[in-house]
Design a protein around this motif. Sequence first.
Motif, PDB file in Angstrom:
ATOM      1  N   GLU A   7       6.886   2.225  21.395  1.00 34.69           N
ATOM      2  CA  GLU A   7       6.420   3.415  22.694  1.00 34.69           C
ATOM      3  C   GLU A   7       7.444   4.422  22.536  1.00 34.69           C
ATOM      4  O   GLU A   7       8.850   4.212  22.616  1.00 34.69           O
ATOM      5  CB  GLU A   7       6.602   2.448  23.776  1.00 34.69           C
ATOM      6  N   TYR A   9       8.558   7.766  24.710  1.00 36.94           N
ATOM      7  CA  TYR A   9       8.586   8.497  25.707  1.00 36.94           C
ATOM      8  C   TYR A   9       9.302   9.837  25.440  1.00 36.94           C
ATOM      9  O   TYR A   9      10.375   9.795  24.807  1.00 36.94           O
ATOM     10  CB  TYR A   9       9.219   7.945  26.977  1.00 36.94           C
ATOM     11  N   CYS A  24       4.113  10.465  28.265  1.00 31.83           N
ATOM     12  CA  CYS A  24       4.166   9.040  27.834  1.00 31.83           C
ATOM     13  C   CYS A  24       3.812   8.636  26.547  1.00 31.83           C
ATOM     14  O   CYS A  24       2.875   9.326  26.045  1.00 31.83           O
ATOM     15  CB  CYS A  24       3.242   8.369  29.299  1.00 31.83           C
ATOM     16  N   CYS A  26       1.223   6.818  26.098  1.00 30.09           N
ATOM     17  CA  CYS A  26      -0.126   6.663  26.021  1.00 30.09           C
ATOM     18  C   CYS A  26      -0.594   7.958  25.976  1.00 30.09           C
ATOM     19  O   CYS A  26      -2.029   8.148  25.711  1.00 30.09           O
ATOM     20  CB  CYS A  26      -0.658   6.052  27.434  1.00 30.09           C
ATOM     21  N   ARG A  28      -0.379  10.612  28.189  1.00 29.99           N
ATOM     22  CA  ARG A  28      -0.595  11.475  29.707  1.00 29.99           C
ATOM     23  C   ARG A  28       0.783  12.232  29.847  1.00 29.99           C
ATOM     24  O   ARG A  28       1.554  11.911  29.293  1.00 29.99           O
ATOM     25  CB  ARG A  28      -0.862  10.440  30.661  1.00 29.99           C
ATOM     26  N   TRP A  41       7.826   7.873  36.921  1.00 37.61           N
ATOM     27  CA  TRP A  41       6.683   7.717  36.636  1.00 37.61           C
ATOM     28  C   TRP A  41       6.273   7.481  35.205  1.00 37.61           C
ATOM     29  O   TRP A  41       5.379   6.386  35.154  1.00 37.61           O
ATOM     30  CB  TRP A  41       6.219   9.231  36.638  1.00 37.61           C
ATOM     31  N   MET A  42       7.069   7.611  34.196  1.00 38.69           N
ATOM     32  CA  MET A  42       6.969   7.225  33.103  1.00 38.69           C
ATOM     33  C   MET A  42       7.127   5.777  32.781  1.00 38.69           C
ATOM     34  O   MET A  42       6.275   4.795  32.255  1.00 38.69           O
ATOM     35  CB  MET A  42       8.108   7.875  31.819  1.00 38.69           C
ATOM     36  N   HIS A  45       4.429   2.788  34.088  1.00 40.91           N
ATOM     37  CA  HIS A  45       3.397   2.534  33.203  1.00 40.91           C
ATOM     38  C   HIS A  45       2.679   1.257  33.357  1.00 40.91           C
ATOM     39  O   HIS A  45       3.226   0.254  33.107  1.00 40.91           O
ATOM     40  CB  HIS A  45       3.511   2.928  31.823  1.00 40.91           C
ATOM     41  N   PRO A  46       1.256   1.189  33.475  1.00 40.13           N
ATOM     42  CA  PRO A  46       0.262   2.112  33.552  1.00 40.13           C
ATOM     43  C   PRO A  46       0.034   2.646  35.109  1.00 40.13           C
ATOM     44  O   PRO A  46      -0.798   3.473  35.248  1.00 40.13           O
ATOM     45  CB  PRO A  46      -0.813   1.417  33.084  1.00 40.13           C
ATOM     46  N   HIS A  49      -0.892   6.493  36.195  1.00 41.49           N
ATOM     47  CA  HIS A  49      -1.653   7.213  35.180  1.00 41.49           C
ATOM     48  C   HIS A  49      -2.346   5.950  34.195  1.00 41.49           C
ATOM     49  O   HIS A  49      -1.913   4.995  34.029  1.00 41.49           O
ATOM     50  CB  HIS A  49      -0.692   8.221  34.168  1.00 41.49           C
ATOM     51  N   GLU A  50      -3.304   6.653  33.550  1.00 42.01           N
ATOM     52  CA  GLU A  50      -4.167   5.685  32.697  1.00 42.01           C
ATOM     53  C   GLU A  50      -3.953   6.394  31.361  1.00 42.01           C
ATOM     54  O   GLU A  50      -3.856   7.539  31.338  1.00 42.01           O
ATOM     55  CB  GLU A  50      -5.543   5.644  33.257  1.00 42.01           C
TER      56      GLU A  50
END
Length: 56
Positions: A7, A9, A24, A26, A28, A41-42, A45-46, A49-50
């Motif tokens: 992952e 970021y 992110c 994902c 977003r 916010w990061m 997850h999730p 945000h999606e």
Amino acid sequence: MSSPTGEIYRIDWLPGTDVLHGTCHCGREHTSQDPIEMWEWMLAHPQGHEPRGNSS
């Protein structure tokens, strides 16, 4: 030792401003002037945000 998750970021500072732009793993994106809020916010997850393409 833990194995890497793959992952990514990313947080970039927008020069000439106090704005941070985060992306992110994902896909977003989010902007904020507060670095703590950005990381929260990061890392939430999730929640908040999606992933792109999710029609929920």
